[in-house]
Write a protein that holds these residues in place. Structure first.
Motif, PDB file in Angstrom:
ATOM      1  N   ASN A  72       0.956  -1.325  -0.017  1.00  0.00           N
ATOM      2  CA  ASN A  72       0.069   0.007  -0.099  1.00  0.00           C
ATOM      3  C   ASN A  72       0.882   1.438  -0.050  1.00  0.00           C
ATOM      4  O   ASN A  72       0.676   2.290  -0.764  1.00  0.00           O
ATOM      5  N   ALA A  73       1.791   1.196   0.719  1.00  0.00           N
ATOM      6  CA  ALA A  73       2.782   2.443   1.077  1.00  0.00           C
ATOM      7  C   ALA A  73       3.449   2.707  -0.537  1.00  0.00           C
ATOM      8  O   ALA A  73       3.567   3.761  -0.847  1.00  0.00           O
ATOM      9  N   LEU A  74       4.036   1.726  -0.996  1.00  0.00           N
ATOM     10  CA  LEU A  74       4.613   1.861  -2.436  1.00  0.00           C
ATOM     11  C   LEU A  74       3.803   2.149  -3.460  1.00  0.00           C
ATOM     12  O   LEU A  74       3.900   2.990  -4.203  1.00  0.00           O
ATOM     13  N   SER A  75       2.465   1.787  -3.506  1.00  0.00           N
ATOM     14  CA  SER A  75       1.397   2.172  -4.364  1.00  0.00           C
ATOM     15  C   SER A  75       1.288   3.511  -4.255  1.00  0.00           C
ATOM     16  O   SER A  75       1.098   4.417  -5.415  1.00  0.00           O
ATOM     17  N   GLN A  76       1.274   4.025  -2.917  1.00  0.00           N
ATOM     18  CA  GLN A  76       0.949   5.634  -2.848  1.00  0.00           C
ATOM     19  C   GLN A  76       2.233   6.484  -3.356  1.00  0.00           C
ATOM     20  O   GLN A  76       1.944   7.369  -3.959  1.00  0.00           O
ATOM     21  N   GLU A  77       3.392   5.793  -3.179  1.00  0.00           N
ATOM     22  CA  GLU A  77       4.439   6.497  -3.522  1.00  0.00           C
ATOM     23  C   GLU A  77       4.714   6.693  -5.249  1.00  0.00           C
ATOM     24  O   GLU A  77       4.850   7.600  -5.633  1.00  0.00           O
ATOM     25  N   PHE A  78       4.305   5.494  -5.728  1.00  0.00           N
ATOM     26  CA  PHE A  78       4.235   5.417  -7.250  1.00  0.00           C
ATOM     27  C   PHE A  78       3.062   5.691  -8.150  1.00  0.00           C
ATOM     28  O   PHE A  78       3.121   5.209  -9.192  1.00  0.00           O
ATOM     29  N   PHE A  79       2.211   6.219  -7.601  1.00  0.00           N
ATOM     30  CA  PHE A  79       0.965   6.358  -8.311  1.00  0.00           C
ATOM     31  C   PHE A  79       0.986   7.250  -9.548  1.00  0.00           C
ATOM     32  O   PHE A  79       0.379   7.084 -10.309  1.00  0.00           O
ATOM     33  N   THR A  80       2.060   8.167  -9.525  1.00  0.00           N
ATOM     34  CA  THR A  80       2.212   8.844 -10.683  1.00  0.00           C
ATOM     35  C   THR A  80       2.816   8.138 -11.931  1.00  0.00           C
ATOM     36  O   THR A  80       2.737   8.895 -13.045  1.00  0.00           O
ATOM     37  N   ALA A  81       3.340   7.020 -11.741  1.00  0.00           N
ATOM     38  CA  ALA A  81       3.759   6.402 -13.060  1.00  0.00           C
ATOM     39  C   ALA A  81       2.594   5.777 -13.992  1.00  0.00           C
ATOM     40  O   ALA A  81       1.502   5.698 -13.514  1.00  0.00           O
ATOM     41  N   LYS A  82       2.812   5.950 -15.280  1.00  0.00           N
ATOM     42  CA  LYS A  82       1.907   5.682 -16.296  1.00  0.00           C
ATOM     43  C   LYS A  82       1.686   4.204 -16.699  1.00  0.00           C
ATOM     44  O   LYS A  82       0.642   3.652 -17.077  1.00  0.00           O
ATOM     45  N   GLU A  83       2.542   3.378 -15.943  1.00  0.00           N
ATOM     46  CA  GLU A  83       2.506   2.032 -16.012  1.00  0.00           C
ATOM     47  C   GLU A  83       2.643   1.418 -14.682  1.00  0.00           C
ATOM     48  O   GLU A  83       3.553   1.996 -13.973  1.00  0.00           O
ATOM     49  N   PRO A  84       2.184   0.133 -14.617  1.00  0.00           N
ATOM     50  CA  PRO A  84       2.695  -0.651 -13.143  1.00  0.00           C
ATOM     51  C   PRO A  84       4.137  -0.337 -12.763  1.00  0.00           C
ATOM     52  O   PRO A  84       5.029  -0.848 -13.593  1.00  0.00           O
ATOM     53  N   VAL A  85       4.371  -0.171 -11.623  1.00  0.00           N
ATOM     54  CA  VAL A  85       5.831  -0.328 -10.846  1.00  0.00           C
ATOM     55  C   VAL A  85       5.928  -1.595 -10.445  1.00  0.00           C
ATOM     56  O   VAL A  85       7.033  -2.171 -10.650  1.00  0.00           O
ATOM     57  N   ILE A  86       5.094  -2.154  -9.634  1.00  0.00           N
ATOM     58  CA  ILE A  86       5.011  -3.422  -8.977  1.00  0.00           C
ATOM     59  C   ILE A  86       4.092  -4.249  -9.723  1.00  0.00           C
ATOM     60  O   ILE A  86       2.849  -3.730  -9.702  1.00  0.00           O
ATOM     61  N   ILE A  87       4.544  -5.029 -10.265  1.00  0.00           N
ATOM     62  CA  ILE A  87       3.383  -6.007 -11.148  1.00  0.00           C
ATOM     63  C   ILE A  87       2.845  -7.128 -10.495  1.00  0.00           C
ATOM     64  O   ILE A  87       3.809  -7.992  -9.692  1.00  0.00           O
ATOM     65  N   CYS A  88       1.875  -7.161 -10.202  1.00  0.00           N
ATOM     66  CA  CYS A  88       1.236  -8.398  -9.441  1.00  0.00           C
ATOM     67  C   CYS A  88       0.750  -9.448 -10.492  1.00  0.00           C
ATOM     68  O   CYS A  88      -0.156  -9.083 -11.298  1.00  0.00           O
ATOM     69  N   GLN A  89       1.185 -10.728 -10.315  1.00  0.00           N
ATOM     70  CA  GLN A  89       0.713 -11.820 -11.148  1.00  0.00           C
ATOM     71  C   GLN A  89       0.407 -12.899 -10.347  1.00  0.00           C
ATOM     72  O   GLN A  89       1.014 -13.579  -9.885  1.00  0.00           O
ATOM     73  N   GLY A  90      -0.958 -12.898 -10.120  1.00  0.00           N
ATOM     74  CA  GLY A  90      -1.600 -13.950  -8.966  1.00  0.00           C
ATOM     75  C   GLY A  90      -0.748 -13.656  -7.685  1.00  0.00           C
ATOM     76  O   GLY A  90      -1.333 -12.662  -7.190  1.00  0.00           O
ATOM     77  N   ASN A  91      -0.361 -14.745  -7.218  1.00  0.00           N
ATOM     78  CA  ASN A  91       0.184 -14.318  -5.874  1.00  0.00           C
ATOM     79  C   ASN A  91       1.697 -14.190  -5.989  1.00  0.00           C
ATOM     80  O   ASN A  91       2.534 -14.515  -5.140  1.00  0.00           O
ATOM     81  N   LYS A  92       2.239 -13.546  -7.211  1.00  0.00           N
ATOM     82  CA  LYS A  92       3.611 -13.245  -7.166  1.00  0.00           C
ATOM     83  C   LYS A  92       3.737 -11.742  -7.407  1.00  0.00           C
ATOM     84  O   LYS A  92       2.577 -11.247  -8.035  1.00  0.00           O
ATOM     85  N   LEU A  93       4.866 -11.294  -7.417  1.00  0.00           N
ATOM     86  CA  LEU A  93       5.370  -9.836  -7.312  1.00  0.00           C
ATOM     87  C   LEU A  93       6.637  -9.898  -8.375  1.00  0.00           C
ATOM     88  O   LEU A  93       7.445 -10.502  -7.889  1.00  0.00           O
ATOM     89  N   LYS A  94       6.703  -8.599  -9.044  1.00  0.00           N
ATOM     90  CA  LYS A  94       7.917  -8.444  -9.732  1.00  0.00           C
ATOM     91  C   LYS A  94       7.872  -7.053  -9.917  1.00  0.00           C
ATOM     92  O   LYS A  94       6.737  -6.161 -10.173  1.00  0.00           O
ATOM     93  N   LEU A  95       9.160  -6.439 -10.085  1.00  0.00           N
ATOM     94  CA  LEU A  95       9.229  -4.891 -10.167  1.00  0.00           C
ATOM     95  C   LEU A  95       9.525  -4.483 -11.668  1.00  0.00           C
ATOM     96  O   LEU A  95      10.212  -5.197 -12.231  1.00  0.00           O
ATOM     97  N   ASN A  96       8.873  -3.533 -12.047  1.00  0.00           N
ATOM     98  CA  ASN A  96       9.403  -2.764 -13.290  1.00  0.00           C
ATOM     99  C   ASN A  96      10.471  -2.080 -13.232  1.00  0.00           C
ATOM    100  O   ASN A  96      10.510  -0.995 -12.837  1.00  0.00           O
ATOM    101  N   ILE A  97      11.700  -2.479 -13.417  1.00  0.00           N
ATOM    102  CA  ILE A  97      12.884  -1.942 -13.186  1.00  0.00           C
ATOM    103  C   ILE A  97      13.238  -0.722 -14.003  1.00  0.00           C
ATOM    104  O   ILE A  97      14.089   0.098 -13.692  1.00  0.00           O
TER     105      ILE A  97
END
Length: 252
Positions: free
Chosen positions: A71-96
């Motif tokens: 939640n904290a990171l979502s608030q921080e990166f809300f200005t990005a035009k594409e996902p910064v943290i990618i959620c794939q089911g029960n997995k996470l990956k960062l858009n470097i």
């Protein structure tokens, strides 16, 4: 595209595209972001990720902390035009692509140095590594994974210094070789290799008395502090370069 500059070497720091330092709201958010940045090539199962980041709490509390961090990171990166943290089911990956990270830049420079065809080119890349603000990895945190990577990065830094000494000797840049060898010894005085590099530099410069003194210091550290003798490799190397014979000849 929004870009954030992140410092993982030393105290954690993040700046936005306007160079304004941001303050993440929780330590959980810092832990999560740092881990996703450092291991950005991987997709991380949420359960395993929470176990690594918060190993000493219950499964339910791990889930809560992971959600707080997300939640904290979502608030921080809300200005990005594409996902910064990618959620794939029960997995996470960062858009470097959104980030410029100091330690990742260091690793890129080392890779470039390793692929150089000439010592001159290699020297340029290795010097850029040392010129980075190479502090202790995430200095305010003592998590198990951080401590493990901190030791790995310390070893990596020493390897860069060793390569710098070697290349500078090849190019006969003896003053630079001396400076890097001294830096290596001060960074890791309990390594035989750092002392041997400095000994080689002294011999290359004709400073045989200093080379012998450095070898005696190495033996003292191992005998008095580590309670063990120096390796046969070190004694064989000293004999091979004729250190004692040369020193005796100069003294006589």
């Amino acid at each position: 595209m929004s870009t954030w500059t992140v410092k993982l070497l030393g105290e954690f720091q993040i700046k936005d595209s306007t160079n304004v330092t941001k303050s993440l709201t929780t330590p959980e958010a810092i832990r999560l972001l740092a881990y996703l940045l450092y291991f950005h090539q991987k997709t991380h199962p949420c359960v395993k990720l929470a176990e690594i980041l918060w190993p000493d709490v219950s499964l339910e509390e791990r889930r809560q902390r992971l959600q707080i961090a997300l939640n904290a990171l979502s608030q921080e990166f809300f200005t990005a035009k594409e996902p910064v943290i990618i959620c794939q089911g029960n997995k996470l990956k960062l858009n470097i692509r959104h980030f410029d990270v100091d330690i990742l830049n260091v690793k890129t420079l080392i890779q470039q140095a390793n692929h150089c065809s000439t010592p001159q080119q290699k020297l340029i890349y290795l010097q850029q590594v040392i010129q980075q603000d190479y502090g202790i990895f995430l200095s305010r945190f003592e998590d198990n994974w951080i401590l493990s990577e901190r030791q790995h990065l310390h070893t990596l830094y020493l390897a860069v210094l060793h390569q710098l000494v070697k290349v500078c000797l090849q190019l006969r840049k003896l003053s630079a070789a001396t400076a890097y060898a001294h830096l290596a010894v001060s960074t890791e005085p309990y390594s035989e290799r750092t002392h041997l590099d400095l000994i080689k530099v002294y011999v290359a410069r004709g400073y045989y008395a200093s080379a012998k003194q450095q070898y005696e210091e190495l033996k003292h550290i191992f005998n008095q502090e580590l309670k063990r003798p120096v390796s046969k490799f070190s004694t064989d190397l000293v004999q091979k370069i004729g250190l004692y014979q040369t020193t005796a000849m100069v003294t006589h």
